[in-house]
Write a protein that holds these residues in place. Structure first.
Motif, short mmCIF file in Angstrom:
data_model
loop_
_atom_site.label_atom_id
_atom_site.label_comp_id
_atom_site.label_asym_id
_atom_site.label_seq_id
_atom_site.Cartn_x
_atom_site.Cartn_y
_atom_site.Cartn_z
N ASN A 1 0.87 -1.18 0.00
CA ASN A 1 0.00 0.00 0.00
C ASN A 1 0.91 1.23 0.00
O ASN A 1 1.79 1.37 0.86
CB ASN A 1 -0.92 0.01 1.21
CG ASN A 1 -1.82 1.24 1.24
OD1 ASN A 1 -1.46 2.27 1.79
ND2 ASN A 1 -3.00 1.12 0.65
N TYR B 1 -8.72 -4.95 4.57
CA TYR B 1 -8.36 -4.62 3.19
C TYR B 1 -6.85 -4.62 2.97
O TYR B 1 -6.39 -4.44 1.85
CB TYR B 1 -8.95 -3.26 2.80
CG TYR B 1 -8.84 -2.19 3.87
CD1 TYR B 1 -7.67 -1.45 4.03
CD2 TYR B 1 -9.90 -1.96 4.73
CE1 TYR B 1 -7.58 -0.50 5.02
CE2 TYR B 1 -9.80 -1.00 5.72
CZ TYR B 1 -8.65 -0.26 5.86
OH TYR B 1 -8.55 0.68 6.85
N SER C 1 -10.64 0.47 -2.29
CA SER C 1 -10.09 -0.20 -3.46
C SER C 1 -10.41 0.58 -4.75
O SER C 1 -11.56 1.01 -4.95
CB SER C 1 -10.64 -1.61 -3.57
OG SER C 1 -10.32 -2.19 -4.81
N LYS D 1 -12.87 -1.65 -6.85
CA LYS D 1 -14.25 -1.61 -6.35
C LYS D 1 -14.90 -0.27 -6.69
O LYS D 1 -16.07 -0.22 -7.07
CB LYS D 1 -14.24 -1.84 -4.84
CG LYS D 1 -15.62 -1.90 -4.21
CD LYS D 1 -16.38 -3.15 -4.64
CE LYS D 1 -17.70 -3.30 -3.90
NZ LYS D 1 -17.53 -3.61 -2.46
N ASP E 1 -6.74 5.76 -3.79
CA ASP E 1 -7.02 4.60 -4.64
C ASP E 1 -8.44 4.67 -5.18
O ASP E 1 -8.67 4.40 -6.37
CB ASP E 1 -6.82 3.31 -3.84
CG ASP E 1 -5.35 3.03 -3.59
OD1 ASP E 1 -4.50 3.70 -4.21
OD2 ASP E 1 -5.04 2.15 -2.76
#
Length: 845
Positions: free
Chosen positions: A30, A87, A210, A213, A237
């Motif tokens: 990340n 996540y 995400s 998503k 993101d």
């Protein structure tokens, strides 16, 4: 060496710090957490750093640290950790939906201090009483609500052209309070800044942090509702996923997008205007800086912090392990007991141009009517110290100087600099903002006027270019001085010596208000730095530069005088005016060398004289355009030249008219001709020599020309006299004359100082005959004189002097007379009468 040092430290240190972080493992990276871990490792020393991507990783890291405490009960162990979120788990690994932090409770109960980033264990949900059990736990979380507010303020500015905007907001996850804080902060900031805009939130989704998503959720929304104009996401993101969906579904639309976290990939998105803002959770004054402050003596009270051995953060070459352990064991114990359980760290919004943020922040409560604080102000505002203003003239080009009007023409830049600490900012908070540009009318600034401006070549003589403010509060106000004329207030009295004149010209600046500021600091600069001037006109050479300050006693106004010396390049004027004028005089004097055997020749002389006078007047007119009505030495030179032109013309006119009305003209004509050939050129040359010496300490071109002219005149006159003697020799030696007069052959040629008595007798006889013939011809009219001359020419007698021109006859008479007086030395009265008979009157007639 590094491995050995770490091994020794781990084995023997009394204080240990361990970092457990999520999002930094290669299998599940990340960007935000990778940058956080990197920053922490660079600035704080850790005994170990563990990246976790599963509950198993987290449990192993905790157990290892717990075992370390059990093995070394006297060690001071501290953990900086992030609770693993679902996540951030690797694919294929099952993670709890909500991490309550129960794995860290045994560590806290073992006396280990815990520092948790974003989330600490849910003590209430776990049934743990942190107070009664004396658990040392502190939560450090970025101020997410503040970051959301900043996004809301910026959104109102950016979306003003599309109001009312239809907005989609993207939350991270339902169990993430920081996600909710960010979105709610955005809504609050928007309501505070632009409630009248009518912006509406049409859709809200949980995209689980995400990008995939977020793109999956937004693609059908963009297809269904074309009115969506903005997306606000709780992290970068999800903002990136919104951009992907927009590009795939409606590439012709422009979406207003904001994110959160300020990941490195957002910088090009901001620069290309695909995103209008994001929030940095770890600015220079944020999370990592907060941890450093915890170790400072201000936060902990440890008196050893900040010592020269630099033992506050990590051991090293200048810090032994023993020193480090002693300091850290005390510091951490004080710190853990002194700080509150929750610490909010600073965040900073990042936009395309961070300088706009600084400008808005600094001008929000700025009052331009108040003087900038100088550090020496008194309690009374009326007695405040004046602001020190530095004035500079840059790239100032002087392209013309009008000596007659005492003015210069030029243009350049005027820079005024001062310091206003109210406009300063920290490079720690805004590392990318090295300077900002502000509207000068919105801040305090000094008022100055150009005191010696005569007229401007533009409707705006002084044009504002820009005002630049630097992080320390230094303000540079740059103004363009358009092309204009400036009075030379201190011009020197050297116009008299034109074209050898020199002047001191420039720009005068006077303050418009008294007491607010002073321009004294300008004098501390070298003159060449304060007044950067260039003279682009080749007619002038640049001299010394000076900057002077005058304070008027009555009004107390300050005036700065920027001055540069300017000296005219005289060569152009000398070659275009002085030398041609001198040559014209030489041409005028040359008229006296033209033979005058008829009236036509006299008229030619007069035409030449008039032509040279007109040419001299034309040159004088060209000079007037340079210095206008000022009287100069060049005027005097031209006047002298014109006078000699006129005298030459008068002599020519007098010769022509007098010869027609008078019978006996030989004596006067000879005198006037000698004046034109010899006297006038020599006097003219001597006048120019004297003038050239006093003209600017020597105009040597004119001096050398004058000396050459005098020498040439003397040589020409000498040659002319020799020529007359040779001409007479020819006449005396001719066979016809010897036969008519009965002369014997001369023993020596005429002109020889040792001529024999026979030669001298022949000359006397010839001159006596010439005198008698002249008398006979002088008493008759022109017609009779011509007839008599023809009669003699027919009988073979010498026919007078018409074989020679007037000027030749005059010079021959003078030559022979000087010869006889020098060589014959009369002894008797008869010889003296012979010499008297040989006179200029008789010979030239």
């Amino acid at each position: 060496l590094t491995l050995l040092q770490c091994t020794i430290f781990v084995e023997s240190a009394q204080v240990e710090r361990h970092l457990i972080a999520q999002g930094c493992k290669e299998s599940k990276p990340n960007a935000f957490w990778i940058e956080i871990v990197k920053a922490l490792e660079e600035r704080i020393y850790f005994s170990s750093v563990t990246c976790i991507a599963s509950e198993e990783d987290e449990l192993k890291a905790v157990n290892r640290i717990l075992q370390r405490q059990l093995d070394h009960p006297d060690a001071q162990i501290h953990v900086i950790a992030t609770l693993l979120q679902q996540y951030h788990c690797e694919k294929g690994v099952t993670c709890a939906t909500v991490n309550l932090g129960q794995k860290y409770i045994p560590l806290l109960r073992a006396g280990i201090s815990g520092w948790f980033i974003e989330h600490e264990p849910h003590f209430e949900a776990l049934g743990v009483n942190r107070t009664s059990e004396n658990l040392e736990s502190t939560e450090l979380f970025p101020d997410n609500s503040s970051g959301g507010k900043q996004i809301g303020h910026e959104f109102c500015r950016v979306a003003s052209s599309i109001a009312p905007a239809n907005i989609v907001v993207l939350y991270g996850s339902a169990d993430a309070p920081h996600s909710t804080a960010r979105i709610h902060g955005f809504i609050k900031g928007m309501q505070e800044t632009c409630p009248e805009a009518g912006h509406v939130i049409n859709y809200a989704f949980y995209a689980d942090w995400s990008a995939e998503k977020a793109a999956e959720l937004l693609a059908p929304v963009f297809l269904k509702d074309g009115s969506i104009s903005a997306v606000i996401a709780a992290n970068d993101d999800m903002a990136l996923g919104a951009l992907v969906a927009e590009h795939e579904v409606r590439p012709d639309k422009h979406l207003v997008v904001a994110g959160y976290d300020a990941n490195s990939y957002t910088k090009p998105l901001l620069e290309s205007d695909l995103m209008f803002a994001t929030v940095d959770q770890n600015p220079p004054s944020g999370l990592v800086n907060t941890l450093e402050v915890m170790l400072s003596d201000k936060a902990t009270g440890a008196t050893d912090f900040g010592s020269p051995n630099n033992c506050s953060l990590s051991p090293g070459p200048t810090c032994s392990l023993d020193d480090y352990n002693k300091i850290q064991s005390v510091a951490w114990k004080r710190l853990s007991k002194a700080l509150p359980n929750k610490i909010s760290t600073d965040v900073a919004m990042r936009v395309r141009d961070a300088s706009e943020l600084v400008i808005r922040e600094k001008l929000l409560v700025y009052n331009p009517a108040v003087l900038p604080p100088t550090g020496n102000t008194t309690t009374s505002e009326d007695e405040a110290e004046p602001v020190e203003v530095l004035v500079q003239m840059k790239n100032f080009d002087i392209y013309e100087l009008d000596a007659a009007a005492e003015s210069t023409s030029g243009h350049g830049l005027m820079l005024l600099s001062w310091k206003d600490i109210r406009l300063s900012w920290s490079l720690v908070d805004f590392p990318d903002v090295e300077f900002i540009h502000v509207d000068i009318n919105k801040i305090w600034h000094p008022y100055v006027v150009i005191d010696n401006l005569l007229k401007s070549g533009s409707a705006i003589p002084v044009q504002q270019i820009q005002t630049t403010v630097y992080p320390d509060g230094s303000v540079v106000w740059e103004q363009n001085i358009n092309a204009g004329e400036f009075r030379c207030a201190s011009i020197d009295d050297t116009v008299l010596k034109f074209p050898f004149d020199s002047h001191r010209c420039g720009v005068d600046l006077t303050q418009y208000s008294v007491g607010e500021f002073t321009m004294v600091p300008t004098l501390e600069l070298p003159p060449e730095v304060a007044f950067d001037v260039h003279i682009s006109n080749d007619d002038w050479a640049q001299g010394s530069i000076s900057v002077e300050l005058d304070i008027y006693q009555e009004s107390k106004f300050e005036t700065l005088h920027f001055r540069v010396g300017m000296s005219r390049n005289p060569m152009f004027v000398v070659l275009s005016l002085v030398v041609p004028s001198f040559i014209l005089n030489m041409i005028s004097f040359a008229q006296f060398w033209i033979p005058t055997q008829s009236e036509r020749i006299n008229l030619d002389r007069g035409g030449m004289a008039i032509t040279t006078i007109l040419a001299a007047l034309a040159l004088r007119e060209a000079m007037v355009s340079e210095v206008d009505t000022a009287f100069t030495l060049l005027d005097l030179f031209m006047l002298i030249s014109l006078c000699f032109h006129f005298i030459g013309f008068l002599i020519t006119a007098y010769e022509s008219s007098y010869g027609k009305t008078k019978r006996d003209t030989s004596s006067k004509m000879g005198f006037l001709n000698r004046m034109g050939k010899l006297t006038l050129p020599i006097i003219f040359g001597l006048c120019n020599i004297v003038l050239s010496i006093f003209w600017a300490n020597g105009i040597w071109e004119l001096f050398y020309l004058s000396v050459a002219e005098i020498i040439c005149v003397l040589l020409l006159n000498r040659k002319d006299q020799n020529r007359m003697g040779q001409l007479m020799s020819y006449h005396f030696s001719s066979g016809t004359l010897r036969e008519r007069v009965g002369w014997s052959t001369p023993s020596r040629p005429v002109g020889d100082e040792e001529a024999g008595p026979e030669h001298q007798e022949n000359i006397v006889r010839y001159m006596r005959w010439r005198a008698v013939a002249a008398r006979e011809l002088g008493d008759r009219t022109d017609a009779e004189r011509t007839a008599a001359s023809s009669t003699r020419r027919g009988t073979g007698e010498p026919h007078g002097t018409k074989e020679l021109g007037d000027s030749e006859a005059q010079n021959a008479a003078l030559t022979l007379q000087r010869y006889f007086r020098k060589n014959m030395r009369p002894k008797s009265s008869s010889e003296r009468s012979d010499l008297e008979m040989f006179s200029p009157d008789g010979w030239t007639a």
